[in-house]
Design an enzyme around this catalytic site. Sequence first.
Site, PDB file in Angstrom:
ATOM      1  N   ASN A  88       2.459  29.016  32.130  1.00 40.23           N
ATOM      2  CA  ASN A  88       3.131  30.066  31.350  1.00 40.23           C
ATOM      3  C   ASN A  88       3.356  31.333  32.182  1.00 40.23           C
ATOM      4  O   ASN A  88       4.397  31.991  32.068  1.00 40.23           O
ATOM      5  CB  ASN A  88       2.317  30.403  30.102  1.00 40.23           C
ATOM      6  CG  ASN A  88       2.377  29.287  29.077  1.00 40.23           C
ATOM      7  OD1 ASN A  88       3.388  28.587  28.985  1.00 40.23           O
ATOM      8  ND2 ASN A  88       1.312  29.100  28.323  1.00 40.23           N
TER       9      ASN A  88
ATOM     10  N   VAL B  52      -3.085  33.442  27.338  1.00 44.88           N
ATOM     11  CA  VAL B  52      -1.954  32.979  28.152  1.00 44.88           C
ATOM     12  C   VAL B  52      -1.793  31.461  28.163  1.00 44.88           C
ATOM     13  O   VAL B  52      -0.835  30.956  28.754  1.00 44.88           O
ATOM     14  CB  VAL B  52      -2.020  33.511  29.613  1.00 44.88           C
ATOM     15  CG1 VAL B  52      -1.881  35.007  29.631  1.00 44.88           C
ATOM     16  CG2 VAL B  52      -3.286  33.044  30.324  1.00 44.88           C
TER      17      VAL B  52
ATOM     18  N   TYR C  96     -13.602  24.522  36.852  1.00 41.42           N
ATOM     19  CA  TYR C  96     -13.031  25.722  37.478  1.00 41.42           C
ATOM     20  C   TYR C  96     -12.315  25.350  38.774  1.00 41.42           C
ATOM     21  O   TYR C  96     -11.163  25.720  38.995  1.00 41.42           O
ATOM     22  CB  TYR C  96     -14.160  26.712  37.762  1.00 41.42           C
ATOM     23  CG  TYR C  96     -13.717  28.052  38.305  1.00 41.42           C
ATOM     24  CD1 TYR C  96     -12.897  28.896  37.563  1.00 41.42           C
ATOM     25  CD2 TYR C  96     -14.144  28.488  39.560  1.00 41.42           C
ATOM     26  CE1 TYR C  96     -12.511  30.140  38.055  1.00 41.42           C
ATOM     27  CE2 TYR C  96     -13.778  29.729  40.057  1.00 41.42           C
ATOM     28  CZ  TYR C  96     -12.959  30.549  39.305  1.00 41.42           C
ATOM     29  OH  TYR C  96     -12.585  31.775  39.799  1.00 41.42           O
TER      30      TYR C  96
ATOM     31  N   PHE D 224     -13.030  42.104  35.124  1.00 42.55           N
ATOM     32  CA  PHE D 224     -13.594  42.913  36.224  1.00 42.55           C
ATOM     33  C   PHE D 224     -12.519  43.251  37.270  1.00 42.55           C
ATOM     34  O   PHE D 224     -12.195  44.431  37.490  1.00 42.55           O
ATOM     35  CB  PHE D 224     -14.765  42.119  36.826  1.00 42.55           C
ATOM     36  CG  PHE D 224     -15.209  42.532  38.197  1.00 42.55           C
ATOM     37  CD1 PHE D 224     -15.456  43.865  38.510  1.00 42.55           C
ATOM     38  CD2 PHE D 224     -15.412  41.560  39.183  1.00 42.55           C
ATOM     39  CE1 PHE D 224     -15.878  44.230  39.787  1.00 42.55           C
ATOM     40  CE2 PHE D 224     -15.846  41.913  40.447  1.00 42.55           C
ATOM     41  CZ  PHE D 224     -16.066  43.248  40.756  1.00 42.55           C
TER      42      PHE D 224
END
Length: 314
Positions: free
Chosen positions: A99, A57, A145, A11
């Site tokens: 990364n 990733v 999270y 988004f």
Amino acid sequence: MHVLITGGAGFLGSHLVDRFLKDGHSVVAMDNLITGSTDKFAHLSGHDRFTFIKHNVINYIYLQEDLDAVLHFASPASPKDYLEHPIHTLKVGSLGTLNALGIAKAKNARFLLASTSEVYGDPQVNPQPEDYWGHVNPIGPRGVYDEAKRFAEAMTMAYHRYHGLETRIVRIFNTYGPRMRLNDGRVVPNFIHQALNNRPITIYGDGSQTRSFQYFSDLVEGVCRLLMSNESRPVNIGNPNEMTISDFADAVLEVAHSDSKIIHMEPTDDRIIDDPKMRRPDISFAREVLGWEPEVSLADGLAMTIEYFRKRVR
Ligand code: UDP
């Protein structure tokens, strides 16, 4: 500039892709498409300054070209999504951030981390200024999270202090607008979807919990200003217009001209556990260092978002 945007098919990532292309830059969008979608690039087909790379990733990132900036936006961000992908959420916030920082350092590029108001957890201070350390349950369902993003901030600051990398951290408060997924489970798409179908509006709990909603274009402007600034400390970007979820439901019904009834319920999964009771950004610091503040009112933002969803709902 040559810019890499991880989570570029999401988004916010996809809106940033559009903004950087519009400003004349070259953009590589990287995404593993767990929650993102290449539909968001349909209008960019054949664009000569845009490339999409499907890549997760959490694995080593290799790019041949030079980069001037890396914007790390990859992560599930809706409670429903990160509860469905708890380990992946932890990995993308930790290994993925490592990364993304690594490629920024290798290319001597500026790095911007998409952090979140969730670093404040279920806050005991309202509004939340950047120097509030938060109130997070590390072992609760939301911890996957919250702690991943807190780790990501710590890692970003370590690269800044130890390697001298140019870094920026934006703490993003609830943001909405076109290109959210209808079924991402968050309150904005849920209520709009329900209102447009004249189905009951599902308020979790008593509806007294508060949020402050910002339209995506305000966030995009704040991110661009932060990237170009010299500020390495975290900056809140959000709309301080705080309201209860009950008042938000009424606002959606009014703008959508809907007769949906309101019901109160407890979701059957874990998403209501540790649900923050209040959330409102203190944006004094953003005003001071970026000269930024939100411009789009809730009524205007909701009208544009409902217009977008209306074409997709049946
Ligand atoms: N919420 C709700 N009904 C829904 C979806 C969410 O009442 O159908 C509530 C949720 O419990 C939370 C707030 O709306 O208090 C915002 O939830 P969201 O999932 O959008 O994101 P959060 O701000 O919690 O990350």
